[in-house]
Each structure stands twice: as structure tokens, then as C-alpha cells.
Design an enzyme around this catalytic site. Structure first.
Site, PDB file in Angstrom:
ATOM      1  N   ASP A 263       0.826  -1.208   0.000  1.00  0.00           N
ATOM      2  CA  ASP A 263       0.000   0.000   0.000  1.00  0.00           C
ATOM      3  C   ASP A 263       0.866   1.266   0.000  1.00  0.00           C
ATOM      4  O   ASP A 263       1.640   1.496   0.933  1.00  0.00           O
ATOM      5  CB  ASP A 263      -0.883  -0.058   1.267  1.00  0.00           C
TER       6      ASP A 263
ATOM      7  N   GLY B 272      -4.925   3.326  -8.064  1.00  0.00           N
ATOM      8  CA  GLY B 272      -5.093   3.577  -9.500  1.00  0.00           C
ATOM      9  C   GLY B 272      -4.176   4.653 -10.057  1.00  0.00           C
ATOM     10  O   GLY B 272      -4.287   5.026 -11.229  1.00  0.00           O
TER      11      GLY B 272
ATOM     12  N   ASP C 269     -10.510   3.848  -1.440  1.00  0.00           N
ATOM     13  CA  ASP C 269     -11.176   2.845  -0.607  1.00  0.00           C
ATOM     14  C   ASP C 269     -12.690   2.832  -0.830  1.00  0.00           C
ATOM     15  O   ASP C 269     -13.316   3.874  -0.940  1.00  0.00           O
ATOM     16  CB  ASP C 269     -10.941   3.148   0.883  1.00  0.00           C
TER      17      ASP C 269
HETATM   18  C1  GAL Z   1      -5.588   2.247   2.797  1.00  0.00           C
HETATM   19  C2  GAL Z   1      -6.007   1.070   1.954  1.00  0.00           C
HETATM   20  C3  GAL Z   1      -7.015   0.282   2.759  1.00  0.00           C
HETATM   21  C4  GAL Z   1      -6.333  -0.220   4.014  1.00  0.00           C
HETATM   22  C5  GAL Z   1      -5.725   0.937   4.799  1.00  0.00           C
HETATM   23  C6  GAL Z   1      -4.850   0.441   5.952  1.00  0.00           C
HETATM   24  O1  GAL Z   1      -4.727   3.046   2.077  1.00  0.00           O
HETATM   25  O2  GAL Z   1      -6.564   1.520   0.737  1.00  0.00           O
HETATM   26  O3  GAL Z   1      -7.532  -0.784   1.996  1.00  0.00           O
HETATM   27  O4  GAL Z   1      -5.343  -1.149   3.666  1.00  0.00           O
HETATM   28  O5  GAL Z   1      -4.936   1.758   3.969  1.00  0.00           O
HETATM   29  O6  GAL Z   1      -4.230   1.462   6.651  1.00  0.00           O
END
Ligand code: GAL
Length: 661
Positions: A412, A455, A476
Site C-alpha cells: 500500500d 489507480g 477505498d
Molecule cells: C488504505 C487502503 C485500505 C487499508 C488501509 C490500511 O490506504 O486503501 O484498503 O489497507 O490503507 O491502513
């Protein structure tokens, strides 16, 4: 900016002298000046935003609203991309606020703010970054019916885009009859709680085989695959001609070992019980880069537990995946999201924190059930929840995950934005994924590589070239219609880039008990949930359940275990659907299947049921063709020319059309 300046000049010129002359209101005050109201006194649940929940007098992460070190007692902390619509009906004369990226993200984040009065742009900023000076907003609203406050992502994705409308104040008209009201846009209003358009099918006592019919693995690395099968217990499993290096446990259906060589073996799998037997081919592909031949199916901890995930909860999830029957339909990954991470030891090796006392023990626990386990990290120094990331430790981390026994990595972007601050261009987006891709290829286990960077840089056009098995295509998801609608509609066109081994990922499922640490039944209506599940099947999305699997109601269970829908998701041809036609407002999504038939979704985004028509010519089919409804589990006979059916509000009709080869 130019546009804003011009507008401001025009506005000043158009105003009666003295109209702005009054002292500007103190936007840091705790009490609103007479005749005005703080925007945060309206119903903030109507705000649509791509991440988190709007903060009332707080930032999106629940800290005091702070811009340029000034704390505001009032205002709204939102997150890009977001939109607030306020019905004014002439009840306000002025809007004031100070906007910027909240101090809580430091120098991260980059957004634009825009104000529309009756759809006319009356204020906009250039890109405002973390640490930039806050920007005052002051607009005349005399006679305005509808006000929209919009935050966009500065064209670089939504990472750290914590955007504040600080001290946001509406000055009311002297004769204000109506009170300003926050409203959702009609296309974003939640759907009615109509009964779901589906038939509940009792689970058949006869044996049946489900899930992936093709699996890939690197020779020499551990292989694990549970043959998903339903039917009255006990079931016994047998196979013909396994490739060298693999063995089958006939009681559990677990295939394991290490492939000895590359190449394709078609294995005939048979599952028997007292009532009969079922047989199906399983194609086993040995080779490098052969993972995720069909979209990964499983569970991820974030949408239900967020930061409250623990080792016990992951073990309970693995238990529930088996005990609820989900594993028998093909779900196999049990994935830990953010907040497992501890510090690094003296050698730089990452450790797990106190919530996860034994990562190896946990992985073994999951593997013994024939299931696989996933982990989470960031290419930045910190993850999104501010835990240890993999920056400059990629190889060691990849091998650590392999040593522990992990099979899947969600990677991420998060704080990597800080590392590349001020840089731009596609290479900036690619680099960290290329680095981890190489590290994973070197590691001693097969690890599915899931990119999570929302994306950016059109990741779908290059994700495969860097070893990505799936890549998030959006910010998200949350369990609201605006979020679901925006996400599914944005997927059209991405289908060209996905196929066996590399999939678009419009984010995890938000059905059942979800809630990011505070589980509640999904706020999506039953038909919205059917639409969500069906489209994720049509789109070949990874199917990662986001709910508490130990607490499944009958509807959610039926939703997650419709083999006819799951077979579309797992179809070995691996060609995701695109939107091939519109019939008025009804969207026609379709994909070809390996057996020569088509899967079709007629999708109704309207707030009322409406007829939708499929033209066979849109599928290039001629003559009479068989058609089956996959949620009613019903053959509808043969159709010629077209098929018209009533599609529920915010709902879908999922069909299989054509003659199998
Ligand atoms: C976001 C991600 C989520 C989750 C979260 C955890 O950036 O899109 O799906 O993983 O971080 O902190």
C-alpha cells in the site's frame, strides 16, 4: 487560480458598496456570530468522500482541525475526493471558511477545493499541499438555491488528502424561512430496502466441485491448494496423474508439495460421498509468474476490524472460512491488513507487534486447513496507519514474509508519497512496485503481489509488467451506494488490461457485518449488495470478503456462495466484463466465458425498478439462444433478438446467455 482571481474581481465589482466592508467573521471562534450558523451543525452523514468519515469540528482522523498551526473550534475535516451538497433555497447570503490540508499529515497530501453556487464555479484553489498556507474562502450566496463544496485529489491520487473546511460559516438571510440542509445528490441516495431479487437454494447433498479450475505455482516452492467441494460429509477425494512433487490428502482434499518441473498437467479430480460423485478437471501450471490464474478469493481484515485486528481474530477467521462453508466454494486467502507491524530488530528484520505474538504459528494454523495467508506492508517508511513500512528493507521483508509462511502481500503506497515528494511521471509510481516485485521473485515462497495505490498513473496499463497479480483501481470502498456506484462505473474500459495472473481490483467486498472496527450490517440495500457481488464477479475482481465470517446471516451466506456467480469470477478464460451497451439508464455489462457462452449483467442505477433489455446482437449472437437467470437459478428457455426484464432499483439481473460449446 486565474479563474478564481477573475471571479473575485467580478464579484467585488458587482457588489453594492459596503457589502464586504463589515469585519470578516472570526472563523476560529467557538460561537457563531448572530445570524449565522456553522456548517458542521448540518447533517454530515450526507457528505460523500473517498476515505474515512467526515470529522465534525475535527480532522478526518479525529484530531483538532488545524491549518497552519491554527486550531479551529468549528469546521469539517474531510478527505479527497469529497462532495457536500447543501440546499439553501435562498436562506443564506454568505459562505466563509479557511481551507487547506490539515496539519496532521505534515507535508503530505495535495488537494484542490472548489465551491459551486447553483452549479456555477464561484471559487477554486490551485493544488494546495500539506504545509502550504491555508486559503480563505468568502463567497456571496444571495439568492443561491444549492451550494456544493468539492475537494479533488490534486490529480495524484487521494493519499493523505486530509482536507479541511475550517471555520466554515453560513451567514443566513434576514428573512431565512428554510434552514440550510445537507443533501445527497439524487443519484447518490441509498436504494430502497426492497427484497433481494434472488432465490435461496438449499445446499445440495450431492458432491460438487467449485472454485478455481486452474492453479499455478513455481517449481521448487511450496504448493498448497484445497479442492473446494460441497456435498454431505464425509467427502473423499481422488485424482489422476498428479504432476511430480504433489500429493493429495484423500480425506481433506488438500493438495500439497512442491512441483518438480514447469509445464501444464490436467488432473481429473473426483469427489465422492454416499450419494454419488462429481468429477472436474484441474489444470496445474508449473512455471515462474504463474500465480493467480483466476482472481484471488478470500477475506481481508480491514473492512471489518481495521486497527482492531489480532492474531486470535485471524485464526477465528480461518476457522469461520471453513466452518461456514465458504472455503468449500473456493474462498482460500485469509489476509491480514495494516496494524500487525512491530519494530525492526538489530538486523533490520521486521517483527510483529504484541497483537500478533507468533506469525509462524499463525501461518501454520491457516495452512493446516488448506488455506493460505496474506500480509500487508507499504513501500514507504510507514504504512497508512503509521506502522513500520518496507522502505529500504524490501528484500529482507519479502524473505521474512516467506520465512513466516505468507502467500499474499498487499503493498500500500501510503507514506511513499513523502519519499518522492515533488517528483512526477509514471516511473515514480512504478519504481517501488518494481523493487518489491523483484524481492518477492527472489523469496523462497510464492507470494501473490497485490498493488494498492488507488489507480495512480493508470496502474492497470503497467501493473502486469512489474509482476502485479492485482492492483487497486480506486480509492477505498465503503458500504454506501455513492461509493459502490462511483467505483463500479469507473471500471469500464479497464477490462482490456486484466487476464489470468493479473487483475483489476476495485477493492474489497462490503457485504455482511462490516465497519472498520465497529461492525454493523452493511449499509448497502439487499439489491445493492447483489449488484456489488455480481459486478465483482463480472469484473474478475479479487473477491476478498470484508465482513465477520463468524457472523453470517442467511442472505450474506447465499450472496457469497452462489456458485453460478462465482464461476463467472473464476472463469478460466479470464476476460472481465466491460459496459457493452446502455438501454436508457440500464447498463449492460458482459463478458465471454470459456465455454463459449456469455455472462451478462443488466444494471439499474435508478431509484426505481425499470425494464432493461439485452439485445443479442450486442453479444454478436444470432438465432434462438438459451438464457438462464443466475440469482433465480432458473432456465428461462430460448430467446431470439432480445430479452427484456424488470431490474430492481439499484439492482442487477445476472444472466448466462448462449449455447455452450
Ligand atoms: C488504505 C487502503 C485500505 C487499508 C488501509 C490500511 O490506504 O486503501 O484498503 O489497507 O490503507 O491502513
Amino acid at each position: 487560480m486565474m479563474k478564481y482571481l477573475l471571479f473575485a474581481l467580478t464579484l467585488v465589482a458587482a457588489l453594492a458598496p459596503g457589502q464586504f466592508a463589515g469585519a470578516s467573521p472570526d472563523l476560529t471562534a467557538t460561537t457563531a456570530p448572530a445570524g449565522s450558523i456553522w456548517l458542521d451543525t448540518l447533517d454530515l452523514s450526507k457528505i460523500e468522500q473517498d476515505w474515512g468519515k467526515p470529522g465534525k469540528c475535527q480532522s478526518v482522523e479525529n484530531h483538532p482541525l488545524t491549518l497552519g498551526k491554527t486550531v479551529y473550534a468549528h469546521g469539517i475535516g474531510t478527505h479527497a475526493r469529497s462532495i457536500m451538497r447543501i440546499d439553501l433555497h435562498g436562506s443564506a447570503t454568505h459562505f466563509d471558511a479557511v481551507v487547506g490540508v490539515d496539519d496532521e499529515v505534515g507535508k503530505r497530501g495535495s488537494v484542490t477545493f472548489e465551491v459551486l453556487a447553483d452549479k456555477k464555479n464561484v471559487f477554486e484553489t490551485q493544488v494546495v499541499r500539506g504545509g502550504d498556507a491555508p486559503v480563505p474562502v468568502s463567497v456571496d450566496l444571495t439568492g443561491v438555491q444549492s451550494l456544493s463544496l468539492i475537494v479533488d485529489d490534486g490529480r495524484d491520487g487521494i493519499d493523505s488528502d486530509h482536507a479541511d473546511w475550517a471555520g466554515a460559516l453560513l451567514t443566513l438571510a434576514a428573512d431565512a424561512g428554510n434552514r440550510p440542509q445537507m443533501v445527497p445528490s439524487p443519484q447518490n441516495a441509498p436504494g430502497p430496502a426492497d427484497p433481494p431479487r434472488m432465490a435461496f437454494e438449499p445446499v445440495s447433498p450431492l458432491p460438487a466441485i467449485h472454485g478455481a479450475s486452474v492453479v499455478g505455482s513455481t517449481p521448487g516452492k511450496p504448493f498448497l491448494f484445497l479442492i473446494p467441494a460441497t456435498g454431505d460429509a464425509p467427502l473423499t477425494y481422488s485424482v489422476t496423474k498428479l504432476p511430480a512433487g504433489l500429493v493429495l490428502d484423500p480425506k481433506t482434499g488438500i493438495l500439497s508439495g512442491r512441483l518438480k518441473s514447469s509445464g501444464v498437467t490436467v488432473v481429473k479430480v473426483t469427489v465422492k460421498n454416499a450419494r454419488g460423485s462429481a468429477t472436474r478437471n484441474l489444470r496445474i501450471i508449473g512455471g515462474t509468474g504463474k500465480l493467480a490464474q483466476t482472481p484471488p478469493m478470500g477475506w481481508n481484515s480491514w473492512n471489518v476490524w481495521a486497527g482492531k485486528i489480532t492474531q486470535d481474530k485471524v485464526e477465528a477467521a480461518a476457522d469461520a472460512m471453513v466452518n461456514s462453508g465458504l472455503a468449500a466454494h473456493g474462498y482460500q486467502y485469509v489476509n491480514i491488513d495494516d496494524t500487525w507491524e512491530g519494530q525492526r530488530d538489530a538486523q533490520g528484520r521486521v517483527t510483529s507487534n504484541a497483537k500478533f505474538p507468533d506469525m509462524t504459528g499463525l501461518a501454520n494454523y491457516v495452512h493446516q486447513k488448506g488455506l493460505k495467508i496474506g500480509i500487508y506492508s507499504s513501500p514507504g517508511p510507514q504504512t497508512c496507519a503509521r506502522y513500520e513500512g518496507s522502505y529500504q528493507h524490501e528484500e529482507l521483508d519479502a524473505q521474512t514474509y516467506a520465512d513466516w509462511g505468507f502467500d499474499y502481500l498487499k503493498y500500500d503506497w501510503c507514506s511513499y508519497g513523502d519519499v518522492v515528494k515533488g517528483q512526477s511521471g509514471p516511473d515514480v509510481f512504478k519504481k517501488p512496485y518494481a523493487v518489491m516485485g523483484k524481492a518477492l521473485a527472489k523469496a523462497s515462497r510464492d507470494i501473490v503481489f497485490s498493488f494498492c495505490q488507488y489507480g495512480m498513473g493508470e496502474v492497470w496499463t503497467w501493473g502486469e509488467s512489474l509482476g502485479g497479480n492485482c492492483w487497486r483501481t480506486t480509492g477505498d470502498i465503503n458500504d454506501s451506494w455513492p461509493s459502490l456506484r462511483k467505483i463500479y462505473q469507473s471500471q469500464n474500459g479497464h477490462e482490456a488490461y486484466a487476464g489470468p495472473g493479473h487483475w483489476n481490483d476495485p477493492d474489497m467486498l462490503v457485504v455482511g457485518q462490516v465497519g472498520w472496527g465497529r461492525p454493523h450490517p452493511s449499509h448497502l440495500s439487499p439489491n445493492e449488495q447483489l449488484l456489488h457481488m455480481s459486478l465483482w464477479c463480472l469484473l474478475s475482481s479479487p473477491l476478498l470478503i470484508g465482513c465477520d465470517m463468524s457472523n453470517l446471516d442467511d442472505f450474506t451466506k447465499a450472496l457469497l456462495t452462489n456458485d453460478e456467480a462465482l464461476d463467472i469470477n473464476q472463469d478460466p478464460l479470464g476476460k472481465p466484463a466491460g459496459r457493452i451497451a446502455m438501454d436508457g439508464d440500464v447498463e449492460v455489462w458482459a463478458r465471454p466465458l470459456a465455454d463459449g457462452t456469455w455472462a451478462v449483467g443488466l444494471v439499474n442505477p435508478l431509484l426505481e425498478a425499470t425494464d432493461g433489455t439485452l439485445q443479442l446482437s450486442a453479444l454478436k449472437l444470432k438465432g434462438a439462444q438459451p438464457i438462464r437467470d443466475l440469482w433465480l437459478h432458473k432456465d428461462l428457455g430460448e430467446i431470439s433478438g432480445s430479452y427484456t426484464v424488470s431490474v430492481p432499483a439499484h439492482g442487477i439481473v445476472l444472466l448466462k446467455v448462449g449455447k455452450p460449446r
